[in-house]
Design a protein around this motif. Structure first.
Motif, PDB file in Angstrom:
ATOM      1  N   ARG A 243       0.853  -1.190   0.000  1.00 59.45           N
ATOM      2  CA  ARG A 243       0.000   0.000   0.000  1.00 59.45           C
ATOM      3  C   ARG A 243       0.886   1.237   0.000  1.00 59.45           C
ATOM      4  NH1 ARG A 243       0.316  -2.121   4.962  1.00 59.45           N
ATOM      5  NH2 ARG A 243       0.955  -0.764   6.677  1.00 59.45           N
ATOM      6  N   GLN A 244       0.369   2.304  -0.559  1.00 58.19           N
ATOM      7  CA  GLN A 244       1.144   3.538  -0.563  1.00 58.19           C
ATOM      8  C   GLN A 244       1.306   4.034   0.873  1.00 58.19           C
ATOM      9  OE1 GLN A 244       2.932   4.972  -2.634  1.00 58.19           O
ATOM     10  NE2 GLN A 244       2.259   4.287  -4.659  1.00 58.19           N
ATOM     11  N   PRO A 245       2.526   4.291   1.291  1.00 56.68           N
ATOM     12  CA  PRO A 245       2.748   4.725   2.679  1.00 56.68           C
ATOM     13  C   PRO A 245       2.337   6.177   2.887  1.00 56.68           C
ATOM     14  CG  PRO A 245       4.817   4.739   1.464  1.00 56.68           C
ATOM     15  CD  PRO A 245       3.778   4.155   0.529  1.00 56.68           C
ATOM     16  N   ALA A 246       2.041   6.500   4.133  1.00 58.70           N
ATOM     17  CA  ALA A 246       1.703   7.882   4.458  1.00 58.70           C
ATOM     18  C   ALA A 246       2.910   8.786   4.237  1.00 58.70           C
ATOM     19  CB  ALA A 246       1.226   7.974   5.906  1.00 58.70           C
ATOM     20  N   ARG A 247       4.101   8.259   4.548  1.00 58.69           N
ATOM     21  CA  ARG A 247       5.337   9.040   4.343  1.00 58.69           C
ATOM     22  C   ARG A 247       5.942   8.627   3.016  1.00 58.69           C
ATOM     23  NH1 ARG A 247       9.627  11.943   5.925  1.00 58.69           N
ATOM     24  NH2 ARG A 247      11.686  11.013   6.167  1.00 58.69           N
ATOM     25  N   ARG A 248       5.857   9.498   2.020  1.00 60.01           N
ATOM     26  CA  ARG A 248       6.366   9.194   0.690  1.00 60.01           C
ATOM     27  C   ARG A 248       7.832   9.601   0.581  1.00 60.01           C
ATOM     28  NH1 ARG A 248       1.869   8.735  -2.763  1.00 60.01           N
ATOM     29  NH2 ARG A 248       3.365   8.068  -4.350  1.00 60.01           N
ATOM     30  N   ASP A 249       8.559   8.890  -0.282  1.00 60.97           N
ATOM     31  CA  ASP A 249       9.974   9.173  -0.536  1.00 60.97           C
ATOM     32  C   ASP A 249      10.774   9.216   0.765  1.00 60.97           C
ATOM     33  OD1 ASP A 249      12.069   9.532  -2.312  1.00 60.97           O
ATOM     34  OD2 ASP A 249      11.909  11.716  -2.295  1.00 60.97           O
ATOM     35  N   ALA A 250      10.533   8.217   1.621  1.00 60.74           N
ATOM     36  CA  ALA A 250      11.111   8.229   2.968  1.00 60.74           C
ATOM     37  C   ALA A 250      12.629   8.206   2.969  1.00 60.74           C
ATOM     38  CB  ALA A 250      10.574   7.043   3.770  1.00 60.74           C
ATOM     39  N   LEU A 251      13.233   7.572   1.969  1.00 58.48           N
ATOM     40  CA  LEU A 251      14.697   7.508   1.914  1.00 58.48           C
ATOM     41  C   LEU A 251      15.275   8.420   0.843  1.00 58.48           C
ATOM     42  CD1 LEU A 251      15.537   3.742   2.523  1.00 58.48           C
ATOM     43  CD2 LEU A 251      15.103   5.583   4.151  1.00 58.48           C
ATOM     44  N   GLY A 252      14.429   9.227   0.233  1.00 56.83           N
ATOM     45  CA  GLY A 252      14.910  10.136  -0.788  1.00 56.83           C
ATOM     46  C   GLY A 252      15.122  11.542  -0.268  1.00 56.83           C
ATOM     47  N   THR A 253      14.788  11.755   1.008  1.00 55.35           N
ATOM     48  CA  THR A 253      14.975  13.059   1.636  1.00 55.35           C
ATOM     49  C   THR A 253      16.150  12.981   2.594  1.00 55.35           C
ATOM     50  OG1 THR A 253      13.382  12.418   3.339  1.00 55.35           O
ATOM     51  CG2 THR A 253      12.541  13.655   1.462  1.00 55.35           C
ATOM     52  N   PRO A 254      16.755  14.113   2.929  1.00 48.80           N
ATOM     53  CA  PRO A 254      17.898  14.082   3.862  1.00 48.80           C
ATOM     54  C   PRO A 254      17.484  13.502   5.206  1.00 48.80           C
ATOM     55  CG  PRO A 254      17.748  16.214   2.775  1.00 48.80           C
ATOM     56  CD  PRO A 254      16.491  15.466   2.435  1.00 48.80           C
ATOM     57  N   PRO A 255      18.401  12.819   5.906  1.00 51.90           N
ATOM     58  CA  PRO A 255      18.099  12.288   7.237  1.00 51.90           C
ATOM     59  C   PRO A 255      17.696  13.412   8.187  1.00 51.90           C
ATOM     60  CG  PRO A 255      20.214  11.478   6.439  1.00 51.90           C
ATOM     61  CD  PRO A 255      19.778  12.562   5.501  1.00 51.90           C
ATOM     62  N   VAL A 256      16.899  13.057   9.193  1.00 55.12           N
ATOM     63  CA  VAL A 256      16.534  14.037  10.214  1.00 55.12           C
ATOM     64  C   VAL A 256      17.816  14.520  10.899  1.00 55.12           C
ATOM     65  CG1 VAL A 256      15.308  14.390  12.385  1.00 55.12           C
ATOM     66  CG2 VAL A 256      14.293  12.966  10.599  1.00 55.12           C
ATOM     67  N   PRO A 257      18.059  15.835  10.943  1.00 57.84           N
ATOM     68  CA  PRO A 257      19.294  16.327  11.550  1.00 57.84           C
ATOM     69  C   PRO A 257      19.301  16.086  13.054  1.00 57.84           C
ATOM     70  CG  PRO A 257      17.845  18.157  10.998  1.00 57.84           C
ATOM     71  CD  PRO A 257      17.213  16.928  10.430  1.00 57.84           C
ATOM     72  N   GLU A 258      20.065  15.120  13.478  1.00 58.19           N
ATOM     73  CA  GLU A 258      20.141  14.752  14.885  1.00 58.19           C
ATOM     74  C   GLU A 258      21.494  14.096  15.128  1.00 58.19           C
ATOM     75  OE1 GLU A 258      17.538  12.178  18.157  1.00 58.19           O
ATOM     76  OE2 GLU A 258      17.069  12.059  16.026  1.00 58.19           O
ATOM     77  N   ALA A 259      22.145  14.502  16.190  1.00 59.35           N
ATOM     78  CA  ALA A 259      23.443  13.906  16.506  1.00 59.35           C
ATOM     79  C   ALA A 259      23.278  12.404  16.690  1.00 59.35           C
ATOM     80  CB  ALA A 259      24.006  14.529  17.772  1.00 59.35           C
ATOM     81  N   GLU A 260      24.169  11.628  16.068  1.00 52.95           N
ATOM     82  CA  GLU A 260      24.052  10.179  16.166  1.00 52.95           C
ATOM     83  C   GLU A 260      24.257   9.713  17.598  1.00 52.95           C
ATOM     84  OE1 GLU A 260      26.375   6.291  14.442  1.00 52.95           O
ATOM     85  OE2 GLU A 260      25.863   7.905  13.054  1.00 52.95           O
ATOM     86  N   TYR A 261      23.457   8.731  17.985  1.00 49.21           N
ATOM     87  CA  TYR A 261      23.504   8.213  19.362  1.00 49.21           C
ATOM     88  C   TYR A 261      24.902   7.765  19.756  1.00 49.21           C
ATOM     89  CZ  TYR A 261      22.191   5.587  23.504  1.00 49.21           C
ATOM     90  OH  TYR A 261      22.076   5.151  24.788  1.00 49.21           O
ATOM     91  N   ALA A 262      25.567   7.056  18.825  1.00 49.14           N
ATOM     92  CA  ALA A 262      26.888   6.506  19.131  1.00 49.14           C
ATOM     93  C   ALA A 262      27.924   7.610  19.276  1.00 49.14           C
ATOM     94  CB  ALA A 262      27.314   5.528  18.043  1.00 49.14           C
TER      95      ALA A 262
END
Length: 262
Positions: A243-262
């Motif tokens: 089914r078409q997801p509510a969030r489209r192009d989920a991996l085609g947009t830049p990652p959410v800007p957040e410092a990586e946990y590690a």
């Protein structure tokens, strides 16, 4: 009372059980990162636009592996050797699910069907990953040590699943629908067996580390077998619907800007 929350709390409270849990998770994520990286490098010319999304998928998996290793480091623990019977990724490959490592190790471009196999395999396994992380999110989403890591990974797994739905639907519209449904069914039926076997193996190891009584171990094993019976009778179908997801192009947009946990 025996519940998912109480079981995960037992694992969290034991250094050795937590060490095994994180090591198994980190190993699987790292393997997924390698596989996606190789697929991105070998994607056929006609599907070249998928390359950056596949690479993003692989980068996320590698990030998750680092997160699990960081959780170990926080507690002063070294990664444990992963028992082969708990290696979900390896056991799926042995059943012929997904693209074989031998194939990915060659410098030969993939074909369109290879990409369908990759996306179908990912759609099934990301369904499992998304469900597992949502369960951990309900239990540990507000935990002071684990909450941020769980939230980050759960969000990524939901994005990976959305991406698989969208790309498979795109390929189905291009005339590959019958092949997609055939491969999805094969993947799902194999995955539920592997998941059952891995779950039983993990529970056996956890039972040894946590000194579970025989009745408790037997009850947990019965629950795993019951879950498999449900999936075999029809629960697997949730893994093959598209089914078409509510969030489209989920991996085609830049990652959410957040410092990586590690």
């Amino acid at each position: 009372m025996l519940s998912a929350k109480s079981l995960f709390q037992e694992i969290l409270d034991s250094d050795e059980a937590f060490r095994l849990f994180c090591s198994i998770a980190a190993g699987g994520e790292a393997q997924g990162g390698w596989e996606n990286g190789r697929i991105a490098a070998l994607v056929p010319a006609g599907l070249r636009a998928l390359g950056p999304k596949i690479a993003r998928h692989g980068a996320d998996e590698n990030k998750h592996g680092r997160i699990f290793n960081a959780l170990l480091k926080q507690r002063g623990l070294m990664p444990a050797q992963v028992p082969p019977e708990t290696d979900y990724t390896l056991l799926l490959e042995r059943r012929g699910i997904g693209l074989a490592h031998e194939r990915l190790s060659r410098e030969v471009p993939l074909c369109d069907r290879d990409v369908i196999v990759y996306l179908a395999h990912s759609r099934v396994t990301e369904q499992r990953a998304s469900e597992q992380m949502r369960q951990l999110l309900r239990i540990f989403g507000d935990h002071p040590a684990l909450g941020r890591a769980v939230r980050m990974i759960s969000r990524d797994e939901d994005d990976h699943l959305a991406y698989c739905h969208e790309e498979l639907l795109r390929l189905a519209a291009a005339g590959h629908g019958r092949t997609i449904q055939t491969v999805l069914r094969e993947c799902a039926l194999a995955e539920i067996r592997v998941y059952r076997d891995v779950s039983l193996a993990v529970m056996r190891h956890m039972g040894t580390l946590l000194h579970w009584s025989r009745p408790k171990a037997a009850l947990l094993a019965a629950g795993i077998h019951a879950a498999y019976a449900y999936e075999r009778l029809g629960g697997w179908r949730r893994m093959v619907s598209l089914r078409q997801p509510a969030r489209r192009d989920a991996l085609g947009t830049p990652p959410v800007p957040e410092a990586e946990y590690a």
